[in-house]
Design a protein around this motif. Sequence first.
Motif, short mmCIF file in Angstrom:
data_model
loop_
_atom_site.label_atom_id
_atom_site.label_comp_id
_atom_site.label_asym_id
_atom_site.label_seq_id
_atom_site.Cartn_x
_atom_site.Cartn_y
_atom_site.Cartn_z
N ASN A 1 0.84 -1.20 0.00
CA ASN A 1 0.00 0.00 0.00
C ASN A 1 0.88 1.25 0.00
O ASN A 1 1.90 1.30 0.69
CB ASN A 1 -0.91 0.02 1.24
N PRO A 2 0.51 2.27 -0.77
CA PRO A 2 1.31 3.50 -0.79
C PRO A 2 1.17 4.27 0.51
O PRO A 2 0.07 4.68 0.88
CB PRO A 2 0.73 4.29 -1.97
N LEU A 3 2.28 4.44 1.24
CA LEU A 3 2.26 5.19 2.49
C LEU A 3 2.75 6.61 2.19
O LEU A 3 3.95 6.87 2.13
CB LEU A 3 3.16 4.53 3.54
N VAL A 4 1.80 7.51 1.99
CA VAL A 4 2.15 8.88 1.61
C VAL A 4 2.94 9.55 2.73
O VAL A 4 2.54 9.51 3.90
CB VAL A 4 0.87 9.68 1.30
N GLY A 5 4.07 10.13 2.37
CA GLY A 5 4.86 10.87 3.34
C GLY A 5 5.73 10.01 4.24
O GLY A 5 6.28 10.52 5.22
N ILE A 6 5.88 8.73 3.91
CA ILE A 6 6.68 7.86 4.78
C ILE A 6 8.13 8.33 4.84
O ILE A 6 8.71 8.74 3.83
CB ILE A 6 6.62 6.38 4.30
N LYS A 7 8.68 8.32 6.04
CA LYS A 7 10.08 8.70 6.26
C LYS A 7 10.85 7.42 6.62
O LYS A 7 10.83 6.98 7.77
CB LYS A 7 10.18 9.75 7.37
N TYR A 8 11.50 6.85 5.63
CA TYR A 8 12.17 5.57 5.82
C TYR A 8 13.32 5.68 6.82
O TYR A 8 13.60 4.72 7.54
CB TYR A 8 12.67 5.01 4.48
N ASP A 9 13.98 6.84 6.87
CA ASP A 9 15.08 6.96 7.82
C ASP A 9 14.57 6.82 9.26
O ASP A 9 15.22 6.19 10.10
CB ASP A 9 15.81 8.30 7.64
N ARG A 10 13.39 7.35 9.52
CA ARG A 10 12.80 7.22 10.87
C ARG A 10 12.44 5.77 11.15
O ARG A 10 12.68 5.25 12.25
CB ARG A 10 11.56 8.11 10.97
N VAL A 11 11.87 5.09 10.15
CA VAL A 11 11.46 3.69 10.32
C VAL A 11 12.68 2.81 10.60
O VAL A 11 12.69 2.01 11.54
CB VAL A 11 10.71 3.18 9.08
N TYR A 12 13.74 2.99 9.81
CA TYR A 12 14.93 2.15 9.96
C TYR A 12 15.68 2.47 11.26
O TYR A 12 16.25 1.58 11.89
CB TYR A 12 15.84 2.28 8.75
N LEU A 13 15.67 3.73 11.67
CA LEU A 13 16.29 4.10 12.94
C LEU A 13 15.56 3.40 14.09
O LEU A 13 16.20 2.84 14.99
CB LEU A 13 16.26 5.61 13.13
N ASP A 14 14.21 3.44 14.03
CA ASP A 14 13.43 2.76 15.08
C ASP A 14 13.70 1.26 15.08
O ASP A 14 13.81 0.64 16.16
CB ASP A 14 11.93 3.01 14.85
N MET A 15 13.85 0.67 13.89
CA MET A 15 14.15 -0.77 13.82
C MET A 15 15.50 -1.05 14.47
O MET A 15 15.66 -2.04 15.21
CB MET A 15 14.16 -1.23 12.36
#
Length: 205
Positions: free
Chosen positions: A187-201
């Motif tokens: 699903n298209p996640l509009v405005g997703i910030k991958y750096d934040r997601v990977y940092l949290d991971m």
Amino acid sequence: TSNKNTKDPADKNCKLGKELYKKGDYDGAIDALLQSTYFARNGYAPEAFYYLGLAYKAKGQDLKAVDALTHHLQQTIEKAAPGHLALCQVYTRLKTFDKANEQIVMAFGDSEYKDPIYPDLFVAQGELREAQGNFGGACDCYLSALGDHKSQWDRYYPWIRYAECLMKLKNWIKAYSTLTEMTKTSNPLVGIKYDRVYLDMGICM
């Protein structure tokens, strides 16, 4: 004739203020919207007060936002969920939690499940619970904003807030799997910030 002369500049400035607000020119929007409320007959300008409140909110001028949004809610005869929502968000930021809770309850009461605004109400309620330190309650709100079927989740903001609340609860495994799912969804996640997601991971690991 005087009524027409008074109404036209009020409407014109309200329209201009809305356009400037949507473009992100909050100072220009405030100037135009204040003019609209000035020219409005008997000070009746619910739409202008609403966007004035949003513009003040966007600039972090929370007390002025409260005043403008309160005027809007006193005057509007339409469904007022958007005004209650915005006021809840401002009160949450001010840490006036009782008033924030009153506003979100009124927002839910003035809307229906099928309304487009409904998920946003759960997000605001989640932010309120989170600000109060109730991370479990916040998780429930963000889940409600995302919907019942995980395969259909398409809203980045409540998804990342849900994952980060799991982290605050030190539920690292569930938080990590939730974040991983975010990177794999079709699903298209509009405005997703991958750096934040990977940092949290990385923090979870």
